[in-house]
Motif scaffolding. Structure first.
Motif, short mmCIF file in Angstrom:
data_model
loop_
_atom_site.label_atom_id
_atom_site.label_comp_id
_atom_site.label_asym_id
_atom_site.label_seq_id
_atom_site.Cartn_x
_atom_site.Cartn_y
_atom_site.Cartn_z
N ALA A 1 0.84 -1.20 0.00
CA ALA A 1 0.00 0.00 0.00
C ALA A 1 0.88 1.26 0.00
O ALA A 1 0.58 2.24 -0.67
CB ALA A 1 -0.93 0.00 1.20
N ARG A 2 1.99 1.19 0.78
CA ARG A 2 2.90 2.35 0.77
C ARG A 2 3.54 2.50 -0.60
O ARG A 2 3.74 3.62 -1.09
CB ARG A 2 3.97 2.16 1.84
N ALA A 3 3.86 1.37 -1.24
CA ALA A 3 4.48 1.43 -2.56
C ALA A 3 3.52 2.00 -3.60
O ALA A 3 3.94 2.51 -4.63
CB ALA A 3 4.95 0.04 -2.99
N ARG B 1 -5.15 6.98 4.41
CA ARG B 1 -5.83 5.83 3.80
C ARG B 1 -5.18 4.51 4.23
O ARG B 1 -5.87 3.53 4.50
CB ARG B 1 -5.81 5.95 2.28
N ILE B 2 -3.86 4.51 4.34
CA ILE B 2 -3.18 3.28 4.77
C ILE B 2 -3.62 2.92 6.18
O ILE B 2 -3.98 1.77 6.48
CB ILE B 2 -1.64 3.44 4.69
N VAL B 3 -3.61 3.93 7.06
CA VAL B 3 -3.98 3.67 8.46
C VAL B 3 -5.41 3.17 8.57
O VAL B 3 -5.68 2.15 9.21
CB VAL B 3 -3.79 4.94 9.32
N TRP B 4 -6.34 3.86 7.94
CA TRP B 4 -7.75 3.53 8.15
C TRP B 4 -8.24 2.36 7.31
O TRP B 4 -8.91 1.47 7.82
CB TRP B 4 -8.64 4.76 7.88
N ARG B 5 -7.91 2.39 6.01
CA ARG B 5 -8.50 1.38 5.14
C ARG B 5 -7.74 0.05 5.15
O ARG B 5 -8.31 -0.99 4.88
CB ARG B 5 -8.61 1.91 3.70
N HIS B 6 -6.44 0.11 5.43
CA HIS B 6 -5.70 -1.15 5.40
C HIS B 6 -5.36 -1.64 6.81
O HIS B 6 -5.73 -2.74 7.19
CB HIS B 6 -4.41 -0.99 4.58
N VAL B 7 -4.68 -0.81 7.59
CA VAL B 7 -4.19 -1.29 8.89
C VAL B 7 -5.34 -1.46 9.88
O VAL B 7 -5.57 -2.54 10.42
CB VAL B 7 -3.10 -0.35 9.45
N ALA B 8 -6.10 -0.39 10.11
CA ALA B 8 -7.17 -0.46 11.11
C ALA B 8 -8.24 -1.48 10.71
O ALA B 8 -8.73 -2.24 11.54
CB ALA B 8 -7.80 0.92 11.30
N ARG B 9 -8.57 -1.50 9.42
CA ARG B 9 -9.61 -2.41 8.94
C ARG B 9 -9.24 -3.87 9.26
O ARG B 9 -10.09 -4.64 9.67
CB ARG B 9 -9.75 -2.21 7.43
N ASN B 10 -7.98 -4.22 9.08
CA ASN B 10 -7.56 -5.59 9.36
C ASN B 10 -7.42 -5.84 10.86
O ASN B 10 -7.70 -6.93 11.34
CB ASN B 10 -6.24 -5.91 8.66
N ALA B 11 -6.97 -4.81 11.60
CA ALA B 11 -6.75 -4.98 13.03
C ALA B 11 -8.07 -5.07 13.79
O ALA B 11 -8.12 -5.55 14.91
CB ALA B 11 -5.90 -3.84 13.58
N LEU B 12 -9.15 -4.60 13.14
CA LEU B 12 -10.45 -4.61 13.81
C LEU B 12 -10.99 -6.04 13.99
O LEU B 12 -11.71 -6.31 14.95
CB LEU B 12 -11.44 -3.78 12.98
N LEU C 1 6.19 7.88 -5.70
CA LEU C 1 5.94 6.46 -5.56
C LEU C 1 4.47 6.16 -5.90
O LEU C 1 3.57 6.87 -5.47
CB LEU C 1 6.23 6.05 -4.11
N GLY C 2 4.26 5.13 -6.68
CA GLY C 2 2.91 4.78 -7.06
C GLY C 2 2.51 5.41 -8.38
O GLY C 2 1.94 4.76 -9.24
#
Lengths: 276, 329, 260
Positions: B227-229, B236-247, C77-78
C-alpha cells in the motif's frame, strides 16, 4: 545474554518487579509489623489519617487500625491471587494436555466443557460456588480458579497439538512409554512456557475477582482483605471516603505491578524467540 | 444471506451440548446446596409439620433419585420453567425477564462506549507505533486496566455525586418522579453515566490495547508495504488497510468478553443499586435462594450464546474469508 | 537511450543490536530509461535493499549514504514507480475487494473518481489477462490462485501508469509454469508501454530470458554489470560463473531457488 539480563532491559518489567518485591516483603513482614489481629479494635473509631502517628492512616468505623488492615490485606490479596492463578493454570494445563493428547471424543467432550465454562460469566459462577459451599479461603481460591482455567486450557491444548507430532514424542512411543506418562512427562513440560506467559494476566484477574467477591461480602469473614475494607468504608463514603479509597489504591498498585512485571516477562520471552 | 443462515443454524446446534453441560453443572451446584427447595419454602412460610414436608417433597419430585431429578430439572428448563423464587415469591423466569432490560441497557451502553472509544484511541496509538502519543496511551491504558471497576464506581460517586452533586448517587431512574417520554429517558441517562463509565473504562483500556497491538502486527504485513508502494496517503493506509484488518480480532474479543462483562455488571449493579440481573444475583446470594441464582446463571449463559451469535454474524459480514474456507474443507 | 537514474556510492546500513550491518556498500549503477534490468544475487546480497532505497521505502532504522539522482527529478511512488512484491498471498489486503485494491492507486494519483477508477481497474485486469474482470472487481484475494493474485498485484502496480516497474522476486513464490506465464506477461507489458523494468531475482536463468542487462550482487556489493548476453556467455567474475554453473542448461527449469 541470560533471561534475567533480558528482563532487566525492559523498564516496565523492572518497575513491576520492584513493586511486587516490595509488596511481598510487606506481606511477609505483616505479622512482625502488626502482631495484633488486624481486626482488633485499637482506638477511637473514624480517626482521620495523619492525626495520630501511632495510627498513621487512622481508624475505620469500628476503631481498627487501617494501616494494619492494609498490610495484612496485602497478604490475603497476594496469597489468593497467586494460589488461584496456580490452580487455574494447573487445571487448565492438565485438561488442555489431556484433550490435545487424547484427541477424538475425549478432546471433543473436554472442549465442550471449556466452552460451557466460557459461556457462564466467571464471576457469577464464583459467586454461586462460594455462596453454596460457604466462604473460606480455599473455596474462594477454587471459585476464582473455576472462572480462569479455560484460557490456559485452550493454550495448552494448542501447544500440545503442535508438539505431539515431534520426533521425541514418537521416540517415547517407540520405547513403550505409557500414553499418560508421555503426556505429562514429555509433552506438558514443553507446552508450559506459553501458558506461563499468561500467568501475569491470570494473577491480576484473580486479585481483582477476589477483591470483588469480598467487596460483596463473600470473602472469608475471618481475614482482612482490601475488598472487604472497601465495602466496610462504603457505609461511610460521604463522611470518610478515604476508608474506601486507600485500599483501592493498594489494589491498583498491586495489579499494575503484576501487569508491568508481565510485560517485562513477555518482552524477555519474545526477545529470546527472536534470537533463537 | 444464505451464508448467514447456515452460520446461525450451525452455531445454534453447536451450543446445545454446551448449554446441556451448563445445566448439569448448575444442577450439581443445586444438589450441593444445604437444604432443598422445600426447606427454603418452609423457612419463608414459617414452617410446617412432617406430613406437609413429605407431601411437598413428593409433589416437587424431590424424593426421587438424583438421575430422575436431573431429568426432571432438564425437562422443566427446556419448557422454560426455571422454578419458583422463594425469596421473591414469584416464578424465576418472570423475575429475571423483568430485571434483564436494565442489565442489557447498562451492558449495551458500556460495550458501545468502550468498543467505540477504545478502538478509536487504539487506532490513534497504533497509527504511529513508538511515538509519544502511542507511549502515553499505552501507559495510560495499562494503568486504567488495573483499576477495579467497583472501586472506580465508588470514586466516581464520591467525586461526581457527593462532592460535585452533578449526578445521582444510585438507581436506574428517579423513583416516582412521574416523568414520561424524553424526560424519563434523560433521567435514566443521567443515572447511567456513572455506572456505565465505571464499567466501560476498564474495557476501553482493554480494547485500546488490543487494537494497538493488532495495528502493530498489521503494520509488519506485506500488504501494508504494498500500500505504501502505491503511494497512498498515510490516512488511507492507516484507516482502510491497517485499522480495517486490526479490527477483526477485536470483534472476536467482543464475543469472548461478553461473559466477563456480564460478570462485571454484577458488582457495578450492586454499587449503584441498579435493579438488574447482577443485583438480583446478589440478592439471591444474600437471601440464600440457590434456585434463583442457578436460573440467573442459565439465562446468562443463553444471553452469552446469543451475543456470540450476533458477534459471529458481524464478523462474517466484515471478513470475506469466513465461510469460504469451510466451504472448501 | 538516456539515463533514468544515476546511483553513485550508495551505501545502506541497518542496526542489528549494537552493531551496524551493511546491506549495500559503494554501489555505482546507471539505469537507462526503457531498459529491462535484471538484478540477481542470493538472499541477503542487498538486491532487495536496492529496490527499497530506490523507492524510499527503507525502514526508519536504515542509514543511507551516497546519491540517487533521477534524471527527471524525484519520482512519486505509485505514480511514477510501481512495485510488485514476492508473495501475492501476503501482498494483497485480504479484506479489501480486488477492484478497490487495483483502483486505489488510480484514485490517489490520477484524480479519478472511484467509479472511473474502477473502470480503469477493470481494463487493467483485462490487460493482465485475467478472466471475467467485471466479476473480479468484487472478488477477494482468497478466491484466486497464486498466479492470478500476482496478476492482480501487477495490475495494481500499473494503476497510475508508472514509467518504472520494480518486480522484487515477483515470480519466486509461484510454481514453474505459472512463473513463465507471469514473466511473459511482464515482458509484454513493458515492451508495449515502454516501461523501465527492474526485475530482481535470485534466478540467473530467469533474468537472462527477460533482461537486456544484468547486475550481479553479492555481500552487499555490485560485483558485475553488463548486457545479459555478455554476463551469461563471458562472465568476468568467478562468482557469476559459479551462479551460471548451477544452471548449465538454461533451457531446463531451475532446480535450486524454486522453493521459497
Amino acid at each position: 545474554m541470560n533471561f534475567v539480563a533480558r528482563f532487566m532491559r525492559s523498564p516496565e518489567g523492572v518497575i513491576g518487579a520492584v513493586v511486587l518485591i516490595g509488596l511481598v516483603l510487606v506481606a511477609l513482614a505483616a505479622p512482625l509489623l502488626f502482631p495484633r489481629d488486624p481486626l482488633a479494635i485499637v482506638g477511637q473509631p473514624m480517626l482521620e489519617p495523619f492525626a495520630d502517628w501511632a495510627l498513621p492512616l487512622g481508624t475505620d468505623r469500628l476503631g481498627r487500625n487501617v494501616l494494619a488492615e492494609l498490610v495484612h490485606g496485602a497478604r490475603a490479596s497476594l496469597l489468593v491471587g497467586i494460589a488461584a492463578a496456580l490452580a487455574a493454570m494447573a487445571i487448565g494445563a492438565s485438561v488442555g494436555t489431556i484433550a490435545g493428547f487424547a484427541g477424538g471424543f475425549v478432546d471433543e467432550a473436554l472442549m465442550r466443557v471449556v466452552d460451557a465454562f466460557q459461556t457462564v460469566p466467571g464471576f457469577l459462577l464464583a459467586l454461586a460456588f462460594v455462596s453454596v459451599i460457604g466462604a473460606s479461603m480455599p473455596i474462594v481460591v477454587l471459585a476464582i480458579a473455576l472462572g480462569a482455567w479455560t484460557g490456559p486450557a485452550r493454550l495448552a491444548r494448542a501447544e500440545v497439538l503442535s508438539i505431539r507430532e515431534r520426533d521425541y514424542v514418537d521416540w517415547a512411543r517407540v520405547i513403550g512409554m505409557h500414553p499418560l506418562e508421555i503426556a505429562f512427562r514429555e509433552i506438558l513440560p514443553n507446552a508450559l512456557p506459553p501458558v506461563l506467559a499468561l500467568s501475569a494476566v491470570i494473577v491480576a484477574g484473580a486479585i481483582l475477582t477476589e477483591a470483588a467477591l469480598s467487596f460483596l461480602g463473600l470473602g472469608d469473614p475471618n481475614i482482612v482483605t482490601w475488598g472487604s475494607m472497601i465495602a466496610e468504608g462504603r457505609a461511610v463514603l460521604r463522611s470518610a471516603p478515604f476508608l474506601s479509597i486507600v485500599p483501592g489504591i493498594a489494589l491498583v498498585v498491586t495489579v499494575l505491578g503484576v501487569y508491568l512485571f508481565g510485560e517485562g516477562l513477555a518482552e524477555a520471552l519474545s526477545r529470546r524467540r527472536v534470537r533463537s | 444471506m444464505q451464508r448467514a443462515g447456515r452460520l446461525i443454524v450451525r452455531r445454534l446446534i453447536g451450543s446445545i451440548p454446551v448449554l446441556l453441560i451448563v445445566l448439569v453443572g448448575t444442577f450439581f451446584l443445586l444438589e450441593l446446596a444445604s437444604g432443598d427447595a422445600v426447606d427454603a419454602y418452609l423457612v419463608s412460610t414459617g414452617g410446617g409439620d412432617a406430613a406437609l414436608v413429605e407431601a411437598l417433597r413428593t409433589n416437587w419430585g424431590l424424593d426421587q433419585s438424583p438421575i430422575t431429578r436431573l431429568g426432571l430439572y432438564l425437562w422443566n428448563v427446556i419448557h422454560l420453567n426455571f422454578g419458583y423464587s422463594v425469596l421473591l415469591n414469584r416464578p424465576i423466569l418472570a423475575v429475571v425477564l423483568e430485571r434483564l432490560p436494565n442489565t442489557l441497557l447498562l451492558m449495551g451502553s458500556a460495550v458501545a462506549l468502550s468498543f467505540g472509544i477504545g478502538s478509536l484511541l487504539g487506532i490513534v496509538a497504533g497509527s504511529k507505533p513508538g511515538s509519544a502519543r502511542d507511549k502515553l496511551l499505552s501507559v495510560g491504558s495499562l494503568a486504567l486496566y488495573a483499576v477495579p471497576s467497583f472501586w472506580l464506581g465508588l470514586v466516581l460517586v464520591v467525586v461526581f455525586s457527593v462532592q460535585l452533586r452533578w449526578l445521582p448517587l444510585a438507581g436506574i431512574e428517579t423513583l416516582a418522579s412521574g416523568k414520561v417520554g424524553l424526560d424519563r429517558a434523560g433521567d435514566i441517562l443521567r443515572h447511567l453515566v456513572l455506572p456505565v463509565g465505571a464499567l466501560a473504562l476498564l474495557y476501553l483500556a482493554l480494547y485500546l490495547r488490543l487494537m494497538r497491538a493488532g495495528m502493530v502486527e498489521v503494520w509488519r504485513q506485506d500488504f501494508v508495504l504494498a500500500a505504501r508502494a502505491k503511494g497512498l496517503s498515510r490516512r488511507r493506509i492507516v484507516w482502510r488497510h491497517v485499522a480495517r484488518n486490526a479490527l477483526l480480532p477485536l470483534i472476536t474479543m467482543l464475543g469472548l468478553q461478553s461473559a466477563t462483562m456480564l460478570g462485571g455488571s454484577v458488582v457495578i449493579e450492586s454499587v449503584f443499586s441498579i435493579p438488574g440481573l447482577g443485583r438480583l444475583a446478589q440478592e439471591a446470594v444474600s437471601g440464600r435462594d440457590t434456585p434463583l441464582l442457578m436460573g440467573i446463571i442459565v439465562i446468562s449463559a443463553v444471553l452469552v450464546i446469543l451475543t456470540n451469535l450476533i458477534v459471529d454474524l458481524a464478523y462474517a459480514a466484515l471478513d470475506p474469508r469466513v465461510g469460504a474456507t469451510e466451504a472448501q474443507a | 537511450m538516456s539515463a533514468l537514474v544515476n546511483i553513485s556510492n550508495l551505501g545502506v546500513t541497518f542496526r542489528d543490536g549494537p552493531r551496524r550491518v551493511a546491506a549495500l556498500s559503494d554501489v555505482n549503477l546507471t539505469i537507462e530509461a526503457g531498459e529491462r534490468l535484471g538484478i540477481i544475487g542470493e538472499s541477503g546480497s542487498g538486491k532487495s535493499t536496492l529496490a527499497l532505497a530506490l523507492t524510499g521505502l527503507l525502514p526508519a532504522s536504515a542509514e543511507v549514504s551516497g546519491r540517487i539522482d533521477w534524471a527527471d527529478g524525484q519520482p512519486i511512488l505509485g505514480r511514477d514507480i510501481g512495485m510488485v512484491f514476492q508473495d501475492p498471498s501476503s501482498s494483497l489486503d485480504p479484506v479489501m475487494s480486488i477492484g478497490e485494491q487495483v483502483a486505489e492507486g488510480a484514485v490517489a494519483h490520477l484524480g479519478l473518481s472511484w467509479g472511473a477508477a474502477k473502470e480503469r481497474a477493470r481494463d487493467l485486469l483485462a490487460q493482465v489477462k485475467l478472466p471475467d474482470p467485471d466479476g473480479l472487481l468484487r472478488a477477494f484475494p482468497h478466491q484466486l490462485s497464486g498466479g492470478q493474485r500476482q496478476r492482480v498485484a501487477i495490475a495494481a502496480a500499473m494503476a497510475a501508469g508508472p514509467r518504472v516497474l520494480i518486480a522484487d522476486e515477483a515470480t519466486s513464490a509461484l510454481d514453474t509454469i505459472v512463473q513463465a506465464e507471469v514473466v511473459s506477461l511482464l515482458d509484454g507489458l513493458v515492451k508495449q508501454q515502454g516501461i523501465t523494468l527492474i526485475f530482481i531475482t535470485h534466478d540467473i536463468a530467469l533474468a537472462s530470458q527477460l533482461a537486456d542487462r544484468i547486475a550481479v550482487f553479492r555481500h552487499a556489493q555490485l560485483v558485475e554489470v553488463g548486457t545479459a548476453r555478455q554476463v551469461v556467455t563471458q562472465p568476468r567474475e568467478a562468482y557469476t560463473a559459479a551462479l551460471l554453473g548451477a544452471h548449465l542448461d538454461l533451457g531446463t527449469p531451475p532446480l535450486i531457488g524454486v522453493a521459497p
